[in-house]
Write a protein that holds these residues in place. Structure first.
Motif, mmCIF file in Angstrom:
data_model
loop_
_atom_site.group_PDB
_atom_site.id
_atom_site.type_symbol
_atom_site.label_atom_id
_atom_site.label_comp_id
_atom_site.label_asym_id
_atom_site.label_seq_id
_atom_site.Cartn_x
_atom_site.Cartn_y
_atom_site.Cartn_z
ATOM 1 N N MET A 81 2.539 13.270 4.176
ATOM 2 C CA MET A 81 3.065 13.169 5.528
ATOM 3 C C MET A 81 4.069 14.254 5.883
ATOM 4 O O MET A 81 4.129 14.718 7.012
ATOM 5 C CB MET A 81 3.711 11.810 5.734
ATOM 6 C CG MET A 81 4.043 11.561 7.182
ATOM 7 S SD MET A 81 4.976 10.085 7.409
ATOM 8 C CE MET A 81 4.293 9.519 8.952
ATOM 9 N N THR A 82 4.871 14.655 4.906
ATOM 10 C CA THR A 82 5.913 15.634 5.198
ATOM 11 C C THR A 82 5.398 17.070 5.044
ATOM 12 O O THR A 82 6.166 18.014 5.123
ATOM 13 C CB THR A 82 7.147 15.407 4.301
ATOM 14 O OG1 THR A 82 6.680 15.055 2.998
ATOM 15 C CG2 THR A 82 8.022 14.309 4.839
ATOM 16 N N GLY A 83 4.115 17.217 4.763
ATOM 17 C CA GLY A 83 3.523 18.544 4.816
ATOM 18 C C GLY A 83 3.322 19.232 3.480
ATOM 19 O O GLY A 83 3.310 20.459 3.407
ATOM 20 N N GLY A 84 3.194 18.445 2.396
ATOM 21 C CA GLY A 84 2.739 19.040 1.154
ATOM 22 C C GLY A 84 3.809 19.497 0.180
ATOM 23 O O GLY A 84 3.751 20.598 -0.366
ATOM 24 N N GLN A 85 4.798 18.636 -0.056
ATOM 25 C CA GLN A 85 5.798 18.981 -1.078
ATOM 26 C C GLN A 85 5.407 18.362 -2.420
ATOM 27 O O GLN A 85 4.549 17.497 -2.504
ATOM 28 C CB GLN A 85 7.201 18.472 -0.672
ATOM 29 C CG GLN A 85 7.746 19.083 0.602
ATOM 30 C CD GLN A 85 7.140 18.454 1.841
ATOM 31 O OE1 GLN A 85 6.678 17.329 1.830
ATOM 32 N NE2 GLN A 85 7.143 19.210 2.941
ATOM 33 N N MET A 86 6.103 18.808 -3.456
ATOM 34 C CA MET A 86 5.834 18.308 -4.803
ATOM 35 C C MET A 86 6.113 16.808 -4.894
ATOM 36 O O MET A 86 7.121 16.321 -4.392
ATOM 37 C CB MET A 86 6.719 19.049 -5.812
ATOM 38 C CG MET A 86 6.335 18.790 -7.241
ATOM 39 S SD MET A 86 7.448 19.633 -8.383
ATOM 40 C CE MET A 86 8.881 18.584 -8.301
ATOM 41 N N ALA A 87 5.201 16.110 -5.551
ATOM 42 C CA ALA A 87 5.345 14.664 -5.743
ATOM 43 C C ALA A 87 5.604 14.383 -7.213
ATOM 44 O O ALA A 87 5.424 15.275 -8.051
ATOM 45 C CB ALA A 87 4.062 13.976 -5.290
ATOM 46 N N PRO A 88 5.993 13.155 -7.551
ATOM 47 C CA PRO A 88 6.198 12.840 -8.978
ATOM 48 C C PRO A 88 4.909 12.939 -9.780
ATOM 49 O O PRO A 88 4.946 13.014 -10.995
ATOM 50 C CB PRO A 88 6.724 11.402 -8.947
ATOM 51 C CG PRO A 88 6.383 10.871 -7.604
ATOM 52 C CD PRO A 88 6.360 12.031 -6.686
ATOM 53 N N THR A 89 3.758 12.938 -9.083
ATOM 54 C CA THR A 89 2.459 13.015 -9.760
ATOM 55 C C THR A 89 1.819 14.395 -9.641
ATOM 56 O O THR A 89 0.698 14.582 -10.117
ATOM 57 C CB THR A 89 1.502 11.981 -9.141
ATOM 58 O OG1 THR A 89 1.591 12.114 -7.722
ATOM 59 C CG2 THR A 89 1.871 10.555 -9.519
ATOM 60 N N THR A 90 2.495 15.333 -9.003
ATOM 61 C CA THR A 90 1.959 16.694 -8.900
ATOM 62 C C THR A 90 1.672 17.229 -10.306
ATOM 63 O O THR A 90 2.514 17.109 -11.199
ATOM 64 C CB THR A 90 2.983 17.597 -8.162
ATOM 65 O OG1 THR A 90 3.080 17.139 -6.818
ATOM 66 C CG2 THR A 90 2.577 19.058 -8.183
ATOM 67 N N TYR B 30 0.892 -1.162 0.000
ATOM 68 C CA TYR B 30 0.000 0.000 0.000
ATOM 69 C C TYR B 30 0.925 1.204 0.000
ATOM 70 O O TYR B 30 1.693 1.381 0.931
ATOM 71 C CB TYR B 30 -0.850 -0.064 1.276
ATOM 72 C CG TYR B 30 -1.870 1.045 1.415
ATOM 73 C CD1 TYR B 30 -3.217 0.780 1.224
ATOM 74 C CD2 TYR B 30 -1.488 2.334 1.758
ATOM 75 C CE1 TYR B 30 -4.167 1.790 1.364
ATOM 76 C CE2 TYR B 30 -2.421 3.346 1.891
ATOM 77 C CZ TYR B 30 -3.768 3.070 1.699
ATOM 78 O OH TYR B 30 -4.692 4.060 1.845
ATOM 79 N N GLN B 31 0.908 2.011 -1.055
ATOM 80 C CA GLN B 31 1.938 3.048 -1.192
ATOM 81 C C GLN B 31 1.406 4.373 -1.731
ATOM 82 O O GLN B 31 0.548 4.387 -2.605
ATOM 83 C CB GLN B 31 3.031 2.546 -2.148
ATOM 84 C CG GLN B 31 3.650 1.220 -1.754
ATOM 85 C CD GLN B 31 4.592 0.713 -2.830
ATOM 86 O OE1 GLN B 31 4.262 -0.161 -3.594
ATOM 87 N NE2 GLN B 31 5.775 1.306 -2.896
ATOM 88 N N GLY B 32 1.992 5.450 -1.245
ATOM 89 C CA GLY B 32 1.680 6.776 -1.759
ATOM 90 C C GLY B 32 2.492 7.074 -3.008
ATOM 91 O O GLY B 32 3.324 6.271 -3.437
ATOM 92 N N ASP B 33 2.273 8.259 -3.588
ATOM 93 C CA ASP B 33 2.944 8.569 -4.855
ATOM 94 C C ASP B 33 4.427 8.877 -4.685
ATOM 95 O O ASP B 33 5.245 8.513 -5.523
ATOM 96 C CB ASP B 33 2.218 9.691 -5.606
ATOM 97 C CG ASP B 33 1.749 10.807 -4.685
ATOM 98 O OD1 ASP B 33 2.603 11.373 -3.983
ATOM 99 O OD2 ASP B 33 0.539 11.084 -4.658
ATOM 100 N N GLY B 34 4.784 9.526 -3.587
ATOM 101 C CA GLY B 34 6.210 9.775 -3.352
ATOM 102 C C GLY B 34 6.921 8.452 -3.157
ATOM 103 O O GLY B 34 7.983 8.196 -3.724
ATOM 104 N N ASP B 35 6.298 7.605 -2.367
ATOM 105 C CA ASP B 35 6.860 6.298 -2.040
ATOM 106 C C ASP B 35 7.019 5.434 -3.298
ATOM 107 O O ASP B 35 8.072 4.860 -3.542
ATOM 108 C CB ASP B 35 5.898 5.620 -1.038
ATOM 109 C CG ASP B 35 6.491 4.422 -0.355
ATOM 110 O OD1 ASP B 35 7.210 4.611 0.639
ATOM 111 O OD2 ASP B 35 6.245 3.286 -0.814
#
Ligand SMILES: Cc1ncc(C[n+]2csc(CCOP(=O)(O)OP(=O)(O)O)c2C)c(N)n1
Ligand code: SF4
Lengths: 350, 250
Positions: free
Chosen positions: B127-136, B91-96
């Motif tokens: 979790m880290t408070g809203g930074q850019m992700a690879p899917t942003t 089970y994973q988020g986009d950053g992960d």
């Protein structure tokens, strides 16, 4: 039956003998024979060999298999060992048993592919982040590569922690005779903590490293420290050679100890009371080996000076500790160590 | 009195720590319902990520391993290779999954590992408070793309379903959204199908779920859920990308 084997193959054969279920590897010289042996022989023994996409993946596969309650191993060298460090910290933090083999080559960076002992700090002092330790075993022959592998699996399961075999390019590559059917006994430990599927268990098992409450995390770390202290009391291991009346003691581990032994013999022929202390466990460091009074101890390593710091801590200023090292893939030779012994005997070593 | 709605058996009583409107809670529930319906609670092993869902181990009643950031597919591989008859999912988020763990994601798929990957795409590092992700999305404002993501200096968003569709080891890929009731039901169906494929066909499946992160998007839950259906679904089209086992499409 005696068999001629490379050190790397001996590790792999002994792991299979120990009941390893999985081996996760990634190619890097000078340890690749471990993977090659496993690829060939582990499946036919009911196990799983998998070449991962990186050392990072390999160590995290180890985390999965260890967390599921199985005996598992990985091996690497140089940059690959560096990549594994985050995973090793997680394994230690989750109290998972596994065996990690480092066949040391010269560094830093890509360094070289010749043998070295320059990863002592990384192995013994942490390597990854956080308060944790590994049990670190230092073989000095192909036979010990096999024996210590069995021992490593037993210790890992007994203490629920990763155990490292700290070897080097020579031990990995050289061939010697091994009795593969006369290895130490394989010990079996129950793993009721494993995340293997709940089955009829009432509570689920969680394998984790996150403790957001600092008091709880401190408690976890301190309880692990207690375990490390117990390990230090129970498992310090070393070999002595001609030490009873020795005034000048050379201390060295692994392949360097074999060179130092020859130098000690030659010093004895010259009438110098020399001896050898060979640490077998690097963590816990065999502090007890340095209890007797000597005139001096010389620490010889294939590094720029790493184990020597633990020797100094063990000697604690009671007599001089000198260092002699070659590094980058160079070996100290017998002559060079003999020369150190002679100078130390005359009080000329600095 | 008749009970018409209750918490799934395989979900614990611990209150979720997720923000109002967050997709994680809904997806946990869906997974719980599917595990219940398949009778797999005692046989399931979950691998949770580093991200907002790290505490998934407190909510799921099956055995759980917490993986290092991005490494869940490798950890799941280690588990599944030892215990081939367990139901194993990550089970994973986009950053992960799509930044630090891209290699693990692609190679587990390439090996066709017999696992299910549940991918929570909320276009941000929660979790880290809203930074850019690879899917942003392009133009999306985050803490580390304060002027909006500029694809020419910060990269284009990755479409993971499309990327993984190129990988032969994959059996089933579907992208769903956690916004409307209809979509949520479809998401549950997809998760169930993936688990059945794993159990019965030894198949690797990848289920992407477009989810809201109202907190870090700076929106109300209602606005955030609307964004999932509009902007997000436009860049990340919903649907079945691969289904080598069943009949394609729905
Ligand atoms: C190696 C490593 N790098 C960075 C972090 C810090 N970190 C924790 S969660 C996270 C991002 C999580 O975002 P995502 O995967 O999108 O999940 P979400 O929280 O949105 O559900 C990061 C970068 C970490 N724990 N480990
Ligand atoms: S920060 Fe975002 S992803 Fe994390 S719990 Fe809140 S809404 Fe969910």
């Amino acid at each position: 039956m005696k068999q001629m084997m490379k050190g790397n193959e001996a590790v792999a054969a002994a792991a299979i003998y120990s009941g390893v279920k999985c081996f996760f590897g990634y190619p890097i010289t000078p340890q690749t024979e471990i993977s090659a042996y496993m690829a060939k022989h582990l499946p036919e023994n009911g196990g799983v060999f998998l070449q991962a996409e990186s050392e990072i993946s390999a160590i995290n596969m180890v985390y999965g298999a260890a967390g599921a309650g199985f005996r598992v191993m990985t091996s690497s060298s140089g940059p690959g060992m560096s990549l594994k460090q985050e995973g090793i910290s997680f394994l230690a933090g989750a109290d998972l048993p596994c065996v990690i083999v480092n066949v040391m080559r010269g560094g830093p960076g890509l360094g070289g592919i010749q043998p070295s002992q320059a990863d002592y700090f990384q192995a013994v002092k942490g390597g990854g982040h956080g308060d944790y330790r590994l049990i670190v075993l230092a073989p000095a022959s192909v036979r010990e590569m096999a024996e210590f592998t069995v021992r490593a699996f037993n210790l890992a399961d007994k203490w629920r922690m990763p155990v490292m075999i700290l070897s080097d390019g020579i031990l990995g590559q050289m061939m010697e005779a091994v009795e593969i059917d006369e290895l130490p006994a394989v010990e079996h430990y129950e793993k009721p903590w494993a995340a293997s599927g709940r089955g009829e268990r009432k509570e689920h098992n969680i394998i984790k490293t996150l403790y957001l409450d600092p008091e709880e995390l401190e408690r976890m770390v301190f309880s692990r420290e207690e375990r490390y202290k117990e390990i230090a009391r129970e498992h310090q291991d070393w070999e002595e050679y001609l030490c009873d009346d020795a005034e000048i003691v050379v201390t060295a581990y692994g392949i360097t100890a074999r060179i130092a032994r020859a130098a000690v013999e030659r010093a004895r022929e010259k009438g110098i009371k020399a001896g050898l202390i060979r640490p077998i466990t690097l963590y816990p460091f065999p502090v007890k080996a340095f209890e007797n009074e000597r005139r001096a101890v010389i620490c010889a390593e294939m590094s720029a000076g790493q184990m020597v710091e633990d020797v100094r801590l063990a000697v604690n200023g009671r007599y001089p500790v000198y260092f002699y090292g070659r590094t980058g893939g160079m070996l100290p030779d017998e002559e060079e160590i003999l020369n150190c012994i002679e100078r130390a005997a005359k009080g000329e070593m600095v | 009195m008749k009970t018409i709605y209750k918490k799934p058996e395989s979900i614990s009583d611990k209150p979720f720590h997720y923000c109002p409107g967050c997709g994680h809670g809904v997806v946990h529930r869906l997974i719980g319902e599917v595990i219940d319906e398949l009778g797999e609670e005692k046989n399931t092993i979950a691998v949770v990520p580093v991200g907002c869902a790290v505490m998934g181990y407190d909510y799921l009643k099956c055995d759980v391993l917490e993986a290092a950031h991005g490494r869940a597919p490798a950890v799941a591989t280690g588990v599944k290779r030892c215990l081939p008859d367990r139901l194993v999912f990550s089970y994973q988020g986009d950053g992960d999954l799509a930044a630090i763990g891209t290699a693990e994601t692609i190679h587990a798929a390439a090996r066709g590992e017999n696992i299910t990957v549940i991918f929570i795409n909320n276009t941000i590092y929660g979790m880290t408070g809203g930074q850019m992700a690879p899917t942003t999305l392009c133009g999306q404002v985050t803490q580390t793309s304060p002027c909006g993501r500029d694809p020419y200096t910060q990269g284009f968003p990755l479409r993971m379903c499309e990327i993984l569709s190129q990988v032969d080891g994959v059996s089933y890929i579907e992208r769903c959204a956690i916004d409307t009731v209809q979509h949520i039901n479809a998401a549950k169906k997809a998760i169930k199908k993936a688990f059945i494929y794993q159990r019965e066909h030894g198949a690797y499946s990848f289920i992407e779920l477009l989810c809201a992160c109202p907190t870090n998007w700076g929106m109300t839950p209602a606005q955030a859920i609307e964004r999932v259906g509009r902007e997000m679904s436009e860049y990340f089209p919903l649907g079945v990308y691969i289904d080598k086992i069943g009949s394609c499409g729905r």
